[in-house]
Scaffold this motif. Structure first.
Motif, mmCIF file in Angstrom:
data_model
loop_
_atom_site.group_PDB
_atom_site.id
_atom_site.type_symbol
_atom_site.label_atom_id
_atom_site.label_comp_id
_atom_site.label_asym_id
_atom_site.label_seq_id
_atom_site.Cartn_x
_atom_site.Cartn_y
_atom_site.Cartn_z
ATOM 1 N N ARG A 1 1.231 -2.033 3.167
ATOM 2 C CA ARG A 1 2.126 -1.820 2.024
ATOM 3 C C ARG A 1 3.552 -1.535 2.473
ATOM 4 O O ARG A 1 4.491 -1.740 1.725
ATOM 5 C CB ARG A 1 1.605 -0.677 1.162
ATOM 6 N N ASP B 1 -2.457 -9.613 -0.782
ATOM 7 C CA ASP B 1 -3.100 -8.335 -1.026
ATOM 8 C C ASP B 1 -3.290 -7.607 0.311
ATOM 9 O O ASP B 1 -3.685 -8.221 1.298
ATOM 10 C CB ASP B 1 -4.453 -8.591 -1.700
ATOM 11 N N PRO B 2 -3.015 -6.295 0.383
ATOM 12 C CA PRO B 2 -3.162 -5.569 1.654
ATOM 13 C C PRO B 2 -4.572 -5.597 2.231
ATOM 14 O O PRO B 2 -4.752 -5.374 3.413
ATOM 15 C CB PRO B 2 -2.762 -4.133 1.296
ATOM 16 N N ARG C 1 3.376 -12.491 -0.096
ATOM 17 C CA ARG C 1 3.013 -11.075 -0.201
ATOM 18 C C ARG C 1 1.536 -10.911 -0.580
ATOM 19 O O ARG C 1 1.210 -10.488 -1.688
ATOM 20 C CB ARG C 1 3.883 -10.360 -1.218
#
Length: 141
Positions: free
Chosen positions: A110, A48-49, A46
């Motif tokens: 996200r 960081d965007p 997952r």
């Protein structure tokens, strides 16, 4: 200042400048790195965007959906156990299709959808001419 001390100061200054140069280069490269992850690794980590990365896997059969009136395409990249939905707006390579290998560059949103800015189709290294095509005259059977 003695010559020996002057030489030590010069060496220390050169080493400090080299360390600074290496730190600046690594800092600049870190911003431009694209990590390559499979769907399973992407879902585990997952990221960081804002982090740019590359997602690699196989386009899942039956997952390609095109938005009418636009170049936006939605598809799913899978690696067997894990699946990641991908959204891409643009022209796709000729080799792109269901069951084909693909590498998509972009960011994981996200909402869990991978927003691709680039899609590359992968192919195996074995060349097979299309069926029904005759051989050129210079190729001997």
């Amino acid at each position: 200042m003695t010559p020996r001390r002057r030489r030590a100061v010069a060496v220390a200054a050169v080493v400090a400048l080299l360390a600074l140069a290496v730190a600046l280069v690594l800092g600049a490269l870190r911003q431009n790195l694209n990590f390559f992850l499979g769907p399973g690794e992407l879902l585990q980590q997952r990221p960081d965007p804002q982090q740019r990365l590359r997602l690699g896997g196989v386009v899942e059969a039956g997952s390609i959906r095109r938005d009418p009136g636009s170049l936006t395409v939605h598809f799913v990249v899978a690696d067997g156990a894990s699946r990641v939905p991908v959204r891409y707006s643009g022209l796709l390579p000729d080799l792109f299709g269901e069951g084909q290998g693909v590498v998509a560059g972009g960011r994981l949103g996200r909402d869990g959808v991978f927003d691709a800015h680039e899609v590359l189709a992968k192919h195996d290294e074995n060349y097979r001419p299309p069926t029904g095509e005759s051989r050129p005259a210079w190729v001997k059977p």
